[in-house]
Write a protein that holds these residues in place. Structure first.
Motif, PDB file in Angstrom:
ATOM      1  N   ASP A  56     106.474  12.413 -17.373  1.00 25.70           N
ATOM      2  CA  ASP A  56     107.699  13.154 -17.647  1.00 25.70           C
ATOM      3  C   ASP A  56     108.785  12.652 -16.702  1.00 25.70           C
ATOM      4  OD1 ASP A  56     109.745  14.907 -18.084  1.00 25.70           O
ATOM      5  OD2 ASP A  56     108.534  16.721 -17.879  1.00 25.70           O
ATOM      6  N   MET A  57     109.532  11.644 -17.142  1.00 29.31           N
ATOM      7  CA  MET A  57     110.468  10.952 -16.269  1.00 29.31           C
ATOM      8  C   MET A  57     111.569  11.858 -15.729  1.00 29.31           C
ATOM      9  SD  MET A  57     109.249   7.990 -15.993  1.00 29.31           S
ATOM     10  CE  MET A  57     108.491   6.554 -16.722  1.00 29.31           C
ATOM     11  N   ASN A  58     111.926  12.894 -16.457  1.00 27.25           N
ATOM     12  CA  ASN A  58     113.032  13.750 -16.028  1.00 27.25           C
ATOM     13  C   ASN A  58     112.649  14.710 -14.908  1.00 27.25           C
ATOM     14  OD1 ASN A  58     114.868  12.681 -17.920  1.00 27.25           O
ATOM     15  ND2 ASN A  58     114.063  14.031 -19.533  1.00 27.25           N
ATOM     16  N   ASN A  59     111.354  14.968 -14.756  1.00 21.95           N
ATOM     17  CA  ASN A  59     110.935  15.978 -13.783  1.00 21.95           C
ATOM     18  C   ASN A  59     110.051  15.427 -12.676  1.00 21.95           C
ATOM     19  OD1 ASN A  59     112.197  18.291 -15.059  1.00 21.95           O
ATOM     20  ND2 ASN A  59     110.665  18.068 -16.685  1.00 21.95           N
ATOM     21  N   PHE A  60     109.992  14.121 -12.517  1.00 23.20           N
ATOM     22  CA  PHE A  60     109.099  13.537 -11.512  1.00 23.20           C
ATOM     23  C   PHE A  60     109.528  13.864 -10.086  1.00 23.20           C
ATOM     24  CE2 PHE A  60     108.153  10.203  -8.435  1.00 23.20           C
ATOM     25  CZ  PHE A  60     106.769  10.244  -8.458  1.00 23.20           C
ATOM     26  N   LYS A  61     108.561  14.318  -9.303  1.00 23.87           N
ATOM     27  CA  LYS A  61     108.673  14.400  -7.853  1.00 23.87           C
ATOM     28  C   LYS A  61     107.319  13.977  -7.293  1.00 23.87           C
ATOM     29  CE  LYS A  61     112.210  17.992  -7.455  1.00 23.87           C
ATOM     30  NZ  LYS A  61     112.549  19.339  -6.914  1.00 23.87           N
ATOM     31  N   PRO A  62     107.300  13.228  -6.196  1.00 22.82           N
ATOM     32  CA  PRO A  62     106.022  12.719  -5.685  1.00 22.82           C
ATOM     33  C   PRO A  62     105.096  13.835  -5.220  1.00 22.82           C
ATOM     34  CG  PRO A  62     107.864  11.521  -4.732  1.00 22.82           C
ATOM     35  CD  PRO A  62     108.437  12.717  -5.424  1.00 22.82           C
ATOM     36  N   PHE A  63     103.798  13.595  -5.385  1.00 20.65           N
ATOM     37  CA  PHE A  63     102.772  14.438  -4.803  1.00 20.65           C
ATOM     38  C   PHE A  63     102.296  13.793  -3.502  1.00 20.65           C
ATOM     39  CE2 PHE A  63     102.784  15.464  -9.300  1.00 20.65           C
ATOM     40  CZ  PHE A  63     102.696  16.844  -9.295  1.00 20.65           C
ATOM     41  N   ASP A  64     101.423  14.479  -2.807  1.00 18.44           N
ATOM     42  CA  ASP A  64     100.880  13.928  -1.557  1.00 18.44           C
ATOM     43  C   ASP A  64      99.862  12.828  -1.815  1.00 18.44           C
ATOM     44  OD1 ASP A  64     102.288  15.611   0.293  1.00 18.44           O
ATOM     45  OD2 ASP A  64     100.951  17.253  -0.274  1.00 18.44           O
TER      46      ASP A  64
END
Length: 205
Positions: A56-64
């Motif tokens: 989901d390119m619009n909502n990407f945020k990195p995980f640990d």
């Protein structure tokens, strides 16, 4: 089966696994050797660069925790591991680049403690051990081999066969206590080739 209850396999969970990340063309060339079973410090001269290619390119945020060719971990994840003073484990700063955003606080984790420790009598395979022509279906660790390796050199290691990344229960507890995101844990004795797709199993500690 002495160690089957002490070691965990690390995998992406369903959240981080929903994205596919890969190195960019201008990532440091030394990081092409993350699969090496020796140090690559002399090869890596600059930062890694990773881009998101699927999800989901619009909502990407990195995980640990993300899996690429190796393991991509956050600064939070790295800080949990540093007090263990792990030999054979290095971290290389890597930027995650997505659209107009850049996250600098991630690292490729290169584990070059690499052991062939499956117990051939207890593990289950499809194929034959001859010429390593098999698929591992259930895993049991060989205590006769692991007993000869100092604990500090096997707190975190890579397995010659898949599943690949094994962490001792003391390290897993520290990661769980820190509430790192994006990662799943499953004890060796609970793992099977089918459990790869069952996130619920990964939560037992």
């Amino acid at each position: 089966m002495k160690y089957d209850n002490e070691y965990y396999i690390l995998r992406e969970n369903s959240e981080s696994g929903a994205y596919m990340l890969g190195q960019c063309m201008d990532s440091d060339e030394g990081l092409e050797h993350l699969m090496s079973i020796h140090s690559i410090r002399r090869r890596v001269l600059g930062p890694g660069k990773v881009k998101v290619s699927h999800g989901d390119m619009n909502n990407f945020k990195p995980f640990d925790y993300h899996e690429t060719a190796e393991q991509l971990v956050s600064e939070k994840f790295r800080q949990v591991l540093l007090p263990f003073n792990l030999p054979g484990v290095d971290f290389y700063q890597t930027d995650i680049i997505h659209n107009n955003s850049v996250w600098h606080d991630h690292y490729f984790m290169h584990i070059w403690n690499h052991y062939s420790v499956i117990h051939k009598g207890r593990s289950k395979i499809d194929g034959t051990y001859r010429n390593d022509d098999f698929i591992l279906e259930e895993l049991s660790l060989d205590e006769n081999v692991l007993d000869k390796i100092p604990l500090e050199k096997r707190l975190v290691f890579t397995l010659e066969e898949k599943p690949k990344f094994l962490f001792h229960e003391t390290v897993v507890k520290a990661l769980r206590d820190a509430n790192v995101t994006g990662v799943s844990f499953i004890r060796v004795h609970e793992w099977s080739i089918g459990s790869t797709f069952d996130d619920e199993l990964y939560d037992s500690l």
